[in-house]
Design a protein around this motif. Structure first.
Motif, short mmCIF file in Angstrom:
data_model
loop_
_atom_site.label_atom_id
_atom_site.label_comp_id
_atom_site.label_asym_id
_atom_site.label_seq_id
_atom_site.Cartn_x
_atom_site.Cartn_y
_atom_site.Cartn_z
N ARG A 91 0.83 -1.20 0.00
CA ARG A 91 0.00 0.00 0.00
C ARG A 91 0.87 1.26 0.00
NH1 ARG A 91 -4.70 -1.50 -2.01
NH2 ARG A 91 -6.11 -2.57 -0.57
N ARG A 123 -5.24 -14.77 4.67
CA ARG A 123 -5.04 -13.74 5.68
C ARG A 123 -4.61 -12.43 5.03
NH1 ARG A 123 -3.95 -15.08 11.16
NH2 ARG A 123 -2.39 -13.42 11.19
N GLU A 125 -5.19 -11.38 1.98
CA GLU A 125 -6.28 -10.77 1.23
C GLU A 125 -7.27 -10.09 2.17
OE1 GLU A 125 -7.99 -9.19 -1.82
OE2 GLU A 125 -6.17 -10.42 -1.95
N ALA A 126 -7.50 -10.70 3.34
CA ALA A 126 -8.40 -10.10 4.32
C ALA A 126 -7.84 -8.78 4.84
CB ALA A 126 -8.62 -11.06 5.49
N ILE A 127 -6.53 -8.76 5.08
CA ILE A 127 -5.88 -7.52 5.55
C ILE A 127 -5.90 -6.48 4.43
CG2 ILE A 127 -3.70 -6.51 6.30
CD1 ILE A 127 -3.04 -9.20 7.61
N ARG A 128 -5.56 -6.92 3.22
CA ARG A 128 -5.43 -6.01 2.08
C ARG A 128 -6.73 -5.26 1.81
NH1 ARG A 128 -5.69 -5.62 -3.49
NH2 ARG A 128 -3.82 -4.76 -4.49
N SER A 129 -7.85 -5.95 1.92
CA SER A 129 -9.14 -5.34 1.61
C SER A 129 -9.59 -4.37 2.70
CB SER A 129 -10.21 -6.41 1.40
OG SER A 129 -10.36 -7.20 2.57
N ASN A 130 -8.89 -4.37 3.83
CA ASN A 130 -9.28 -3.50 4.93
C ASN A 130 -8.14 -2.58 5.40
OD1 ASN A 130 -12.15 -4.38 5.82
ND2 ASN A 130 -11.03 -6.31 5.57
N LEU A 131 -7.17 -2.36 4.52
CA LEU A 131 -6.07 -1.45 4.82
C LEU A 131 -5.97 -0.42 3.70
CD1 LEU A 131 -3.60 -0.61 6.49
CD2 LEU A 131 -2.25 -2.24 5.14
N LEU A 132 -6.20 0.84 4.01
CA LEU A 132 -6.15 1.90 3.02
C LEU A 132 -5.11 2.93 3.42
CD1 LEU A 132 -9.98 2.48 2.43
CD2 LEU A 132 -8.41 1.15 1.02
#
Length: 329
Positions: A91, A123, A125-132
């Motif tokens: 990111r 794990r 992908e779950a973090i990636r979709s909720n880290l901006l």
């Protein structure tokens, strides 16, 4: 055989040393000591343990350690925590690097993810979709020069000159500069190139967003340069001056934002207020402009010259506001 906590820590440290040796051409004992917070003598013992285990390590007095060419470690396995850091790095790379390096990093991430276990991929992908990560308010690089940082880093590594189309703050149009890049650094929300400029015949800093064109030249450096820290530390030591501020205790937390970029050293409680000490160059109005964001609840204890700068800026701002108001009427 019973394993103590110390022996487990030593085993983990030795494995980490081996991994670091493979990731870098030469590593000094002092680097290992600082990373693992142990003595240099302890590192010497760990290196001897690796050598006794058959790891071919080459050492040179006064230089450091390296693995003999051709020696490779087995495939590296990542912990959940280590794998999770890749998402944050990805990111940040997307927002704070130029377009070219961002694409290279994305390619590297595909390779890293390919060796992860399925559980780790899920794990991530779950973090990636909720880290901006929000984009910086201003562009760090000229959008017409998408590979600026890549070319500069390449030039640093290969010791080759580059040609810049650079617009200084006082110029109305970009001008041509041939420079020898020493290093690249990020400071105060901007990327900078530190280089020897052939036009000025001296070392200069160039802000990345003012680079309107860049080109490889194939020309080698004309001189030998120290590392980047040497020049930046030298400049900062020359210009440092003491600034003391007094902040209302309940509002001191607001002043903590960005203060490290303005030379913050320490703070102490003084009655119902917090005194903050800075070592910086305040004569270019940069500190004064930052201070003005908090001027309604922060006092300048010293120097008087800084208070004069703030007073002058406020006077000019007041005059401009009054002129616009009068013109509107």
């Amino acid at each position: 055989m019973a394993y103590t906590e110390d022996s487990i820590k030593r085993f983990e440290r030795i494995v980490a040393i081996l991994i670091q040796l493979q990731s870098k051409k030469i590593v000094r004992a002092q680097e290992f000591a600082e990373r693992f917070e142990v003595s240099v003598r302890t590192i010497y013992r760990d290196i001897r343990s690796l050598e006794a285990a058959g790891v071919p390590i080459y050492s040179e007095a006064g230089v450091g350690y390296s693995l003999v060419d051709g020696y490779k470690l087995p495939p590296v396995m990542f912990t959940h925590e280590e794998a999770g850091t890749f998402v944050a790095a990805e990111r940040l790379m997307q927002k704070f690097m130029d377009e070219s390096l961002g694409k290279h990093f994305q390619s590297a991430m595909f390779k890293i993810k390919s060796v992860l276990k399925e559980e780790q991929k899920e794990r991530l992908e779950a973090i990636r979709s909720n880290l901006l990560v929000s984009s910086p308010s201003d562009r760090m690089f000229n959008q017409n020069v998408p590979d600026a940082l890549e070319i500069l880093l390449e030039a640093v590594a290969e010791k080759r000159q580059v040609m810049l189309q650079y617009q200084s703050i006082e110029a109305t149009e970009p001008g041509e500069r041939f420079v020898e890049p020493v290093g690249v650094f990020h400071e105060n929300r901007n990327w900078y190139l530190f280089a020897f400029c052939h036009l000025r015949n001296d070392y200069r800093q160039f802000r990345a967003d003012r680079i309107f064109g860049i080109g490889r030249t194939g020309l080698q450096f004309n001189r030998a340069h120290e590392n980047l820290d040497h020049y930046l530390n030298r400049e900062r030591q020359v210009i440092k001056k003491t600034v003391r501020l007094s902040v209302e205790k309940e509002k001191a937390r607001f002043v903590k934002w960005d203060r490290k970029h303005f030379g913050f050293v320490s703070e102490r409680q003084a009655g119902h207020k917090i005194e903050m000490l800075f070592e910086c160059d305040y004569e270019n109005n940069g500190f004064a402009r930052w201070f003005m964001m908090f001027a309604d609840f922060v006092d300048i204890l010293e120097p008087a010259a800084l208070a004069d700068q703030v007073r002058d800026l406020l006077s000019k701002a007041g005059n401009r506001v009054e002129a616009v108001k009068t013109g509107a009427e």
